[in-house]
Scaffold this active site. Structure first.
Site, short mmCIF file in Angstrom:
data_model
loop_
_atom_site.label_atom_id
_atom_site.label_comp_id
_atom_site.label_asym_id
_atom_site.label_seq_id
_atom_site.Cartn_x
_atom_site.Cartn_y
_atom_site.Cartn_z
N HIS A 121 -3.43 15.49 79.75
CA HIS A 121 -2.77 16.61 80.44
C HIS A 121 -1.36 16.87 79.90
O HIS A 121 -0.86 17.99 79.95
CB HIS A 121 -2.65 16.31 81.94
CG HIS A 121 -3.93 16.48 82.70
ND1 HIS A 121 -4.59 17.68 82.79
CD2 HIS A 121 -4.66 15.59 83.42
CE1 HIS A 121 -5.68 17.53 83.53
NE2 HIS A 121 -5.76 16.27 83.92
N ARG A 160 -7.21 9.74 79.07
CA ARG A 160 -7.81 10.88 79.78
C ARG A 160 -6.70 11.62 80.54
O ARG A 160 -6.39 12.76 80.25
CB ARG A 160 -8.92 10.38 80.73
CG ARG A 160 -9.93 11.44 81.15
CD ARG A 160 -9.57 12.16 82.42
NE ARG A 160 -9.37 11.23 83.54
CZ ARG A 160 -8.73 11.57 84.64
NH1 ARG A 160 -8.23 12.79 84.79
NH2 ARG A 160 -8.55 10.69 85.62
N ASP A 161 -6.02 10.95 81.48
CA ASP A 161 -4.95 11.62 82.24
C ASP A 161 -3.78 11.99 81.32
O ASP A 161 -3.12 13.02 81.51
CB ASP A 161 -4.46 10.74 83.39
CG ASP A 161 -4.62 11.40 84.75
OD1 ASP A 161 -4.73 12.64 84.79
OD2 ASP A 161 -4.64 10.70 85.77
N HIS A 191 0.12 9.02 91.50
CA HIS A 191 0.98 9.83 90.62
C HIS A 191 2.42 9.69 91.12
O HIS A 191 2.65 9.38 92.28
CB HIS A 191 0.53 11.30 90.58
CG HIS A 191 -0.63 11.50 89.65
ND1 HIS A 191 -0.47 11.77 88.31
CD2 HIS A 191 -1.96 11.42 89.85
CE1 HIS A 191 -1.65 11.87 87.73
NE2 HIS A 191 -2.59 11.66 88.65
N HIS A 211 -5.55 5.57 92.86
CA HIS A 211 -5.03 6.25 91.67
C HIS A 211 -3.78 7.02 92.08
O HIS A 211 -3.86 7.96 92.86
CB HIS A 211 -6.14 7.18 91.15
CG HIS A 211 -5.77 8.07 90.00
ND1 HIS A 211 -6.24 7.85 88.72
CD2 HIS A 211 -5.00 9.18 89.92
CE1 HIS A 211 -5.78 8.80 87.90
NE2 HIS A 211 -5.02 9.62 88.62
N SER A 264 -3.63 13.03 93.93
CA SER A 264 -3.56 14.01 92.84
C SER A 264 -2.24 14.77 92.80
O SER A 264 -1.82 15.26 91.76
CB SER A 264 -4.69 15.03 92.97
OG SER A 264 -5.91 14.38 93.21
#
Lengths: 341, 341
Positions: free
Chosen positions: A23, A19-20, A202, A200, A173
């Site tokens: 991108h 899913r990620d 990054h 989550h 995010s």
């Protein structure tokens, strides 16, 4: 190896590679790619394999980017490949609807994440209820969570639990956090709720793995990570690295090291075009705390207006721009141009 | 931004991009590349720019790998490009000699690092003395420092200070540390010595930036980092990321963010062939605590003997193999083969 305690605390790794990672490739993964990775992740014992358009259910569109496959095809392809892993789906209200949730569960989603901006948990109420009614596990996550306080995040998470969320947590995010900032926030949430807490990360500031470790130490028990960090820009927390690090930290994931390294090789060899790396734009957007998804419009606007994209990211960060405010990028660029002239 | 205290603690960033980065390109940087990066780093205000063969002064050889340029040419090329940055050189006794030290200082090295295996500081005595006598700043660093205890590292560092080292510290040569392990070791060293403490990280487990932050919080004031992480395998601590993170952490480096991002772009566009990434081999060697320089012989031996390179790395780690013991790789591979048959 025999000196380890036999029963170590168990951390659940939730894997949004499919899913990620979308991108990073303009949402263009095909069925063979989805299947190849899902089989490898399933073989490694990954607990949840999340799949979909990068922005989630219902998001495939001309404006955000059309995915190669529709939601139903992505979900059913991955569903067929999984024998023990559960399947996850992701939805941000506004892009997706209740109908998308029903279709996702119909196609076999076991865990459905409902996402909201960090101060807007109220928009998740109806959809968390829908997921529960459909019989799937409902989880609530807060986006761009660095933009508000630990106390506010704890309240918003408690609200999502009240709405039916069976796990709640935060997404970094923009890849903006330092470990002590994660500690403070996750600890506040873990105290406020009695369901598992999600983190989550990054990697814009090279701290995704360390932040995940900080989250666990502060009480998180569900960590998101993607194979090879497959994701936009600097990428996500790197799953196989996290497996190794949690192992060194004395925590059990149930994931086999050799098997997850093999799954990561599938991503490297068959899914990604270039490995995620922390380029100058990723550093600037992480430092500024701007949503990674802004990279393309920021670069385009910077070129069109003749301003430095690093300056533009820092200016957008100072103005606390959030997703959905893409139309302000041009205004900020023109202000910047006027000032620097 | 105006709420920051005006005088923040100063961290000295020591930049071995043009030395450790050499490992990633077979020691083949040319004079134009060295000059382009040195000019950019100097413009960004990098305090020390280290240059040389990846293994340091005197190491260029058929066995380890011949550098494109000799030590004298590398040093004088960088020297000419620097106006405010100091120039660094690195030497591991055994590869380099006192004559190499004299030549390095003659060609303008301001800071010379003498390196030893983590338990063998005694081999640095003569060379630290030579550097002091030559009038350059002498520093002592311990390699593969995860292989011994905090107490032993503190004793070894104190010994190097007695030998004349004006700064001492540890290298995470295998990229093995978790942040709390760095904290413990750096704190012990900082208590034992009254000179600045150095930390040099590698990113095999995705923790180089976090470990550098842990080192600073534990008392280190000199951090090594390379632009874009340019270095062997998973690479070093990424310099421009560290600048951004230290800034967020409230610490001053004297390095301009935009300028160091520009210097990193020089590395990305002109010096490196592929950006460092954490592949399966990097994870295995970091987890096993095996020197990154073993990658090539391990891969070759694994192929020749038909064993899994990940298994071979883990087996070498269990046997605590150190640099110089390359001849044991074959033996371990054959044992592994016998066992797994």
């Amino acid at each position: 190896m025999n000196t380890r305690p036999r029963h170590r605390p168990r951390i659940l790794l939730h894997d949004p590679t499919l899913r990620d990672g979308h991108h990073a490739v303009g949402h263009q993964l095909d069925a063979d790619q989805l299947r190849a990775y899902a089989i490898a992740a399933n073989a490694a014992g990954v607990p949840v394999v999340e799949v979909g358009h990068g922005n989630g259910l219902g998001a495939s569109s001309l404006q955000i980017g059309r995915a190669r496959l529709d939601d139903a095809t992505m979900l059913s392809t991955v569903r067929e490949a999984l024998t023990t892993s559960r399947m996850g789906a992701f939805m941000a209200p506004g892009w997706g609807t209740s109908d998308d949730l029903a279709a996702a569960v119909h196609h076999g989603a076991d865990v459905v994440r409902i996402a909201a901006h960090c101060t807007e948990a109220d928009v998740t109420e109806r959809h968390l209820g829908v997921v529960r009614d459909l019989g799937a596990e409902a989880q609530g996550v807060l986006l761009m969570s660095h933009m508000t306080s630990a106390g506010e995040l704890a309240e918003q998470c408690a609200l999502m639990v009240k709405f039916g969320a069976q796990a709640v947590g935060i997404m970094d995010s923009a890849g903006h956090y330092l470990p002590d900032e994660v500690t403070k926030r996750v600890r506040a949430i873990a105290i406020a709720v009695d369901v598992p807490v999600i983190f989550h990360g990054h990697n814009n500031l090279g701290l995704a793995v360390a932040n995940s470790l900080a989250a666990v130490d502060a009480g998180a028990s569900i960590l998101d990570a993607t194979a090879r960090g497959f994701g936009a820009g600097a990428g996500n927390t790197q799953l196989e690295v996290l497996v190794a690090v949690l192992e060194r930290h004395g925590l059990e994931t149930g994931i086999g090291l050799r098997e997850i390294l093999a799954a990561a090789d599938v991503v490297a060899n068959r899914l990604m075009t270039t490995p995620p790396s922390i380029d100058s734009i990723a550093v600037a957007s992480g430092l500024a705390g701007v949503f990674s998804g802004f990279k393309r419009p920021v670069l385009e606007t910077a070129r069109a207006e003749g301003v430095d994209p690093v300056d533009l990211f820092l200016a957008l960060g100072a103005r606390q721009i959030v997703a959905g405010q893409e139309d302000m990028i041009g205004d900020v660029a023109r202000q910047l141009k006027a000032v620097t002239r």
